[in-house]
Design a protein around this motif. Structure first.
Motif, PDB file in Angstrom:
ATOM      1  N   MET A 183      -4.270  -4.263  -1.173  1.00  0.00           N
ATOM      2  CA  MET A 183      -3.966  -3.065  -0.410  1.00  0.00           C
ATOM      3  C   MET A 183      -4.670  -3.153   0.931  1.00  0.00           C
ATOM      4  SD  MET A 183      -3.957   0.030  -3.221  1.00  0.00           S
ATOM      5  CE  MET A 183      -3.321   1.203  -2.011  1.00  0.00           C
ATOM      6  N   SER A 230       0.972   4.002  -3.013  1.00  0.00           N
ATOM      7  CA  SER A 230       0.611   5.390  -2.712  1.00  0.00           C
ATOM      8  C   SER A 230       1.773   6.338  -2.962  1.00  0.00           C
ATOM      9  CB  SER A 230       0.137   5.504  -1.256  1.00  0.00           C
ATOM     10  OG  SER A 230       1.126   5.044  -0.361  1.00  0.00           O
ATOM     11  N   THR A 286      -3.326   5.644   0.316  1.00  0.00           N
ATOM     12  CA  THR A 286      -2.827   4.518   1.106  1.00  0.00           C
ATOM     13  C   THR A 286      -3.965   3.620   1.582  1.00  0.00           C
ATOM     14  OG1 THR A 286      -0.976   5.890   1.859  1.00  0.00           O
ATOM     15  CG2 THR A 286      -1.425   3.888   3.102  1.00  0.00           C
ATOM     16  N   SER A 326       0.833  -1.207   0.000  1.00  0.00           N
ATOM     17  CA  SER A 326       0.000   0.000   0.000  1.00  0.00           C
ATOM     18  C   SER A 326       0.862   1.248   0.000  1.00  0.00           C
ATOM     19  CB  SER A 326      -0.932  -0.002   1.211  1.00  0.00           C
ATOM     20  OG  SER A 326      -1.810  -1.109   1.195  1.00  0.00           O
TER      21      SER A 326
END
Length: 320
Positions: free
Chosen positions: A273, A110, A257, A106
């Motif tokens: 994620m 991001s 995120t 994640s």
């Protein structure tokens, strides 16, 4: 020389003015308190209260009941209060590679998405600022225009664009660039496309607001002193737009995120994620304590860099 009657009248007039001024100040202070109380009450009800509720669940144990977790406070015999706090849920996050790898993936997605949004949004914001008055408003309207459409609908539109038999593949096949469809949907590439497309306006708008305040005569002065355009950009423009870069990066990085919809729709479950894991723990596994621990850990992971940035900014402000 004033008579005693005139002096008394003057004193009474001054006293009335002071009382009236005092009452006005009290009224202003009361209204100021009320106005400040509203946002603080909003944060208390809609942020702190849910946060402490999730925090309480994260230190509970999973049970087969409704709700599916043990209470923090229990009353035993003779009115004795027993407080039960379990930290095994947080230890479990570090012991299971699934959560560690998901957090790292994640963060990677991001961070890369934030960099791509910056590389795409910076020149767009710069072009908007340097354009004419009429063109500037048109370009800003085009940046804001996607917000008038449902976020879910815009993500669904990319399903038709990136599919094997979608618009992009059909166009490439018609132009003879490819011989067979390229696999784009349900890949990490599709997730990057969806996140960058969705969050690039959040990068452009803070950059535009920051660049709008720049003194462009500094660039002319640098050019007069013999600085080349590239040197002027790195020594003048980039440092002055750093606050806008940081603000835009935070606005992109933080929601990206914890993104769930884009990886689920465009990634098809192939791109894991933390938002997807959080959803699975709450709904599929019905493990609310572990899911709450995942949420709290994610919140800490996102809040700490912001607090560090605010601390550094405060030190710089004190130094200047």
């Amino acid at each position: 020389m004033n008579t005693p009657v005139e002096a008394l009248a003057t004193t009474e007039g001054n006293l009335k003015d002071r009382i009236l001024h005092r009452l006005m100040r009290l009224a202003q202070d009361r209204w100021r308190t009320i106005i400040l109380f509203i946002p603080f009450a909003w944060l208390l009800v809609f942020f702190l209260a849910p946060f402490f509720l999730v925090l309480k669940i994260s230190v509970a144990e999973t049970i087969i009941a409704s709700p599916p977790f043990t209470p923090m406070i229990e009353w035993v015999d003779e009115g004795i209060m027993h407080v039960r706090v379990v930290v095994d849920n947080y230890a479990y996050l570090w012991e299971d590679d699934l959560y560690v790898n998901t957090y790292l993936n994640s963060l990677k997605i991001s961070i890369v998405s934030t960099i791509l949004c910056l590389l795409l949004g910076y020149p767009i914001a710069y072009a908007i600022v340097r354009s004419s008055h009429t063109t500037k408003h048109i370009l800003l309207m085009l940046i804001i225009l996607p917000f008038w459409t449902s976020f879910l609908l815009r993500v669904y539109a990319w399903l038709g664009l990136l599919a094997d038999q979608g618009t992009i593949n059909d166009l490439l096949l018609a132009l003879g660039i490819i011989d067979e469809p390229i696999r784009m949907l349900y890949t990490t590439f599709a997730v990057y496309v969806g996140i960058v497309y969705t969050y690039v306006p959040f990068m452009i708008l803070p950059l535009y607001a920051n660049m709008e305040k720049l003194d462009w005569e500094l660039l002319e002065a640098a050019a007069d002193l013999g600085a080349k355009p590239m040197s002027t950009f790195f020594t003048v423009t980039l440092p002055l737009t750093l606050p806008g870069i940081i603000a835009g990066s935070l606005l992109v990085f933080i929601p990206a995120t914890g993104e769930y919809v884009i990886p689920d729709l465009l990634g098809g479950g192939n791109v894991l994620m933390i938002g997807r894991v959080l959803y699975n723990e709450f709904n599929a596994n019905v493990d609310w304590p572990v899911a709450s621990a995942v949420a709290i850990a994610l919140l800490i992971l996102l809040v700490l860099p912001m607090m560090l940035y605010q601390h550094i900014q405060g030190k710089e402000a004190e130094g200047s």
